[in-house]
Design an enzyme around this catalytic site. Structure first.
Site, PDB file in Angstrom:
ATOM      1  N   ARG A 148       1.061  -1.168  -8.278  1.00 45.36           N
ATOM      2  CA  ARG A 148       2.304  -1.203  -9.048  1.00 45.36           C
ATOM      3  C   ARG A 148       2.024  -1.811 -10.416  1.00 45.36           C
ATOM      4  O   ARG A 148       1.086  -2.588 -10.591  1.00 45.36           O
ATOM      5  CB  ARG A 148       3.357  -2.038  -8.322  1.00 45.36           C
ATOM      6  N   LYS A 172       3.951  -7.543  -3.127  1.00 41.56           N
ATOM      7  CA  LYS A 172       5.260  -8.086  -2.768  1.00 41.56           C
ATOM      8  C   LYS A 172       5.094  -9.206  -1.750  1.00 41.56           C
ATOM      9  O   LYS A 172       4.283  -9.117  -0.843  1.00 41.56           O
ATOM     10  CB  LYS A 172       6.154  -6.976  -2.200  1.00 41.56           C
ATOM     11  N   HIS A 245       5.081   4.401 -12.240  1.00 39.83           N
ATOM     12  CA  HIS A 245       5.096   4.607 -10.790  1.00 39.83           C
ATOM     13  C   HIS A 245       4.617   6.011 -10.427  1.00 39.83           C
ATOM     14  O   HIS A 245       4.191   6.256  -9.299  1.00 39.83           O
ATOM     15  CB  HIS A 245       6.508   4.367 -10.250  1.00 39.83           C
ATOM     16  N   ARG A 248       1.165   5.951  -9.416  1.00 36.73           N
ATOM     17  CA  ARG A 248       1.048   5.483  -8.025  1.00 36.73           C
ATOM     18  C   ARG A 248       1.284   6.647  -7.068  1.00 36.73           C
ATOM     19  O   ARG A 248       0.548   6.823  -6.092  1.00 36.73           O
ATOM     20  CB  ARG A 248       2.060   4.362  -7.795  1.00 36.73           C
ATOM     21  N   HIS A 271       1.880  -0.993   1.475  1.00 31.38           N
ATOM     22  CA  HIS A 271       3.158  -0.749   2.140  1.00 31.38           C
ATOM     23  C   HIS A 271       3.218  -1.538   3.438  1.00 31.38           C
ATOM     24  O   HIS A 271       2.266  -1.549   4.217  1.00 31.38           O
ATOM     25  CB  HIS A 271       3.328   0.742   2.460  1.00 31.38           C
ATOM     26  N   TYR A 280       4.674  10.757   1.325  1.00 32.81           N
ATOM     27  CA  TYR A 280       3.659  11.500   0.584  1.00 32.81           C
ATOM     28  C   TYR A 280       3.076  12.645   1.394  1.00 32.81           C
ATOM     29  O   TYR A 280       2.456  13.544   0.829  1.00 32.81           O
ATOM     30  CB  TYR A 280       2.532  10.554   0.146  1.00 32.81           C
TER      31      TYR A 280
END
Length: 299
Positions: A148, A172, A245, A248, A271, A280
């Site tokens: 990111r 995150k 993004h 990404r 993730h 995806y």
């Protein structure tokens, strides 16, 4: 009840206990401000007075402002978390947002760049200038790792290991992961670090440990990353819209199309749940379908 006090207490909880990023905290703050303004307009003075009926009126109010389902869904998630916090602090007896289901979301296929499109971007930056070297390094690293933009902005020099070709990324929740990068990214990074970055540092007396610097020699902001990418796309004269993004999305799509397994891509992207990565596979299936149609004699 003092809404400002609750807001500050909740923000402190997010920062200290949940270790939320400033970006995440800002979204929560904005969602709370929207909700508190609605409560004041409705003459509701206490968070205890919020029930299912009040929430339905709030949702109707948001849809009337032409908010997307995705935006409304995010607000519901924020407020559900907020009331979970209030429950813990014994400010309310129950969480009324648990009674409300999330809006059904349409599953959109992630937008990505084809190999020919992204290849054009790699031939734009002027590698004889410090900023050109920086821009090329940014582009190569984003595409090579799929990280990111907020993660890329936080990369320090010490996070790079050129011996084994990996970068330490803090994602995150401050969770760490190592992502490998290839020869193209390594060449671009080494050129920038040994030449362009040193020249940028001469513009300031304050040394920065951040990998990517702006023209003043200080840390490049996430907004700066977007401006850099916009400039590259403009100079490449691409007709497609490219946002950070999207690189990404492109990273994940190209890996899956080349045969990478879903679990590995999940780990590389950082993730938490495999379901976030599975979106995806829709692109990958389309790619395989096209190959089948173009290759099979009786397709």
């Amino acid at each position: 009840m003092n809404f400002d006090y609750l807001r500050e207490a909740f923000v402190e909880y997010l920062q200290v206990e949940k270790n939320a990023s400033p970006y995440t905290v800002k979204f929560y703050q904005d969602d709370l401000d929207t909700f508190f303004l609605f409560l004041k307009e409705e003459g509701i003075d206490h968070v205890k007075d919020v029930d299912y009926a009040v929430i339905r009126v709030f949702l109707t109010n948001q849809y009337q402002k032409n908010l997307s389902r995705r935006s409304v869904s995010r607000k519901l998630s924020s407020l559900r978390t907020f009331y979970r916090f209030l429950e813990r602090e014994e400010k309310v007896e129950s969480n009324p947002f648990l009674q409300v289901s999330q809006p059904k979301m349409s599953k959109s296929i992630p937008d990505f760049l084809y190999e020919e499109e992204i290849e054009k971007l790699f031939h734009i930056s002027d590698l004889s200038t410090p900023l050109g070297q920086r821009n090329q390094a940014i582009l190569e690293l984003l595409y090579a790792t799929g990280m990111r933009v907020s993660e890329c902005a936080n990369v320090k020099l010490a996070h790079l290991d050129f011996m084994i070709g990996t970068v330490l990324v803090r994602g995150k929740g401050n969770k760490e992961r190592y992502i490998p990068f290839g020869r193209y990214a390594q060449d671009a990074l080494e050129r920038y670090i040994q030449d362009g970055r040193r020249k940028l540092l001469k513009h300031t007396t304050d040394y920065s440990e951040s990998l990517f610097l702006n023209a003043r020699g200080t840390t490049l902001s996430t907004r700066g990353f977007r401006l850099v990418l916009n400039k590259i796309v403009k100079d490449a004269a691409l007709t497609v819209h490219v946002h950070p993004h999207k690189l990404r999305h492109t990273f994940a799509t190209h890996l899956l199309n080349a045969g990478a397994d879903l679990r590995s891509v999940q780990e590389l992207l950082g993730h938490k749940n495999l379901s976030a990565t599975q979106i995806y596979t829709h692109v990958s299936k389309d790619h395989l379908r096209n190959i089948y149609k173009n290759s099979h004699p009786r397709a």
